[in-house]
Write a protein that holds these residues in place. Structure first.
Motif, mmCIF file in Angstrom:
data_model
loop_
_atom_site.group_PDB
_atom_site.id
_atom_site.type_symbol
_atom_site.label_atom_id
_atom_site.label_comp_id
_atom_site.label_asym_id
_atom_site.label_seq_id
_atom_site.Cartn_x
_atom_site.Cartn_y
_atom_site.Cartn_z
ATOM 1 N N PHE A 10 0.844 -1.194 0.000
ATOM 2 C CA PHE A 10 0.000 0.000 0.000
ATOM 3 C C PHE A 10 0.878 1.242 0.000
ATOM 4 O O PHE A 10 2.066 1.180 0.344
ATOM 5 C CB PHE A 10 -0.917 0.008 1.236
ATOM 6 N N TRP A 37 -2.884 -5.555 -3.569
ATOM 7 C CA TRP A 37 -3.406 -4.210 -3.351
ATOM 8 C C TRP A 37 -4.658 -4.030 -4.206
ATOM 9 O O TRP A 37 -5.042 -4.910 -4.970
ATOM 10 C CB TRP A 37 -2.337 -3.167 -3.668
ATOM 11 N N LYS A 38 -5.303 -2.892 -4.072
ATOM 12 C CA LYS A 38 -6.558 -2.648 -4.785
ATOM 13 C C LYS A 38 -6.387 -2.711 -6.299
ATOM 14 O O LYS A 38 -7.304 -3.121 -7.011
ATOM 15 C CB LYS A 38 -7.105 -1.272 -4.404
ATOM 16 N N LEU A 77 -5.382 3.603 6.157
ATOM 17 C CA LEU A 77 -6.058 2.341 5.876
ATOM 18 C C LEU A 77 -6.927 1.847 7.024
ATOM 19 O O LEU A 77 -7.788 1.000 6.817
ATOM 20 C CB LEU A 77 -5.028 1.259 5.524
ATOM 21 N N VAL A 83 -10.078 -2.167 2.241
ATOM 22 C CA VAL A 83 -8.931 -2.885 2.812
ATOM 23 C C VAL A 83 -9.378 -3.763 3.982
ATOM 24 O O VAL A 83 -9.001 -4.931 4.071
ATOM 25 C CB VAL A 83 -7.835 -1.894 3.261
#
Length: 223
Positions: A10, A37-38, A77, A83
Motif C-alpha cells: 500500500f 493491493w486494490k 487504511l 482494505v
C-alpha cells in the motif's frame, strides 16, 4: 508443500516491513508470493521506493499465509472499508495470519485481534488494547494461527516463525543459516528498555505527527 503467500502492499508502506518477510518467504522451495493491493498501479513506499502489486484484491488466490506489513500509510487504511473487508474475508479462509510492526493496527481495525495476544511497534503498542487485543511486550507473539511482530526489523523473525509453523523447523533453520541471520547490532538500543533517553526523545519526536493522527483515528474507531 508449495505454499501460496500473500503480502499486503500500500502507499506509505515501510519497505523493510515488506522486504524482510518477502525474502524469507521467497526462500521456501516452490512458494508462490503475491503482492496484494486494490490495483496494479505503482505505489510509493514511505521512503520513496516505487513498486506495484502483482495481484489485486479481486484477483487474490487462495492463500496459506497472509502477511500485513506496517508503515505510515497504515493510518489512512484503518478506516478504509475496502482494505478492512479484504483482510476480514481473507483471514477467514487463510490458515496463517501475520503482521509486522503497525500492520497489527490494520488487523485490529478489521476486528481480527479481539481476545488475542499481540504485539506491534513500541510507539503504537498502547493502541492494541483499543482493538480488544492483549498487548504483549515481545518481539514475535504467536496466538494460535496468528503471528504478530514488533517494529520493522522483527519482520525477519516473524517470517522465520511462520515458516517454522507452516512448513517445518528444518526449513526455517536452513533459511536462517542461508541468510547468515545472526544479528549483532553496533548499538544495544533497539528497545525502549535499552535505548538512552536522548534516543527515545528523538524517536518520539520523529513519530509525533503520525502518532497524533493515529490517536485520533483510534479514538474515532472506539467511539
Amino acid at each position: 508443500m508449495s505454499p501460496s503467500i500473500g503480502l499486503l502492499v500500500f502507499p506509505g508502506i515501510q519497505i523493510l516491513d515488506l522486504a524482510g518477510p518477502y525474502e524469507v518467504f521467497r526462500a521456501v522451495p516452490d512458494a508462490t508470493l503475491h503482492l496484494l493491493w486494490k490495483d496494479r498501479a505503482p505505489v510509493m513506499s514511505a521512503g520513496g521506493l516505487p513498486f506495484a502489486a502483482t495481484a489485486t484484491f479481486a484477483e487474490a488466490p487462495a492463500l496459506d499465509v497472509l502477511c500485513v506489513p506496517g508503515g505510515a500509510g497504515v493510518n489512512r487504511l484503518m478506516t478504509d472499508a475496502a482494505v478492512l473487508d479484504f483482510l476480514r474475508a481473507t483471514a477467514a479462509r487463510t490458515p496463517w495470519l501475520s503482521s509486522v510492526c503497525t500492520g497489527a493496527l490494520l488487523l485490529g481495525a478489521a476486528g481480527l485481534l479481539r481476545g488475542r495476544r499481540a504485539t506491534t511497534h513500541w510507539n503504537s503498542h498502547d493502541f492494541l488494547a483499543a482493538f480488544g487485543a492483549e498487548p504483549v511486550d515481545q518481539r514475535v507473539v504467536r496466538d494460535g494461527n496468528l503471528f504478530t511482530a514488533a517494529g520493522v526489523t522483527s519482520g525477519i523473525d516473524l517470517a522465520l516463525a511462520v515458516v517454522d509453523a507452516a512448513v517445518g523447523r528444518e526449513r526455517a533453520e536452513e533459511i536462517t543459516l542461508a541468510f547468515e541471520y545472526a544479528p549483532q547490532p553496533p548499538f544495544a538500543g533497539g528497545t525502549l528498555k535499552q535505548a538512552p533517553p536522548a534516543a527515545i526523545a528523538a524517536a518520539r519526536e520523529r513519530y509525533a505527527a503520525s502518532r497524533r493522527e493515529r490517536e485520533a483515528i483510534v479514538a474515532s474507531l472506539r467511539a
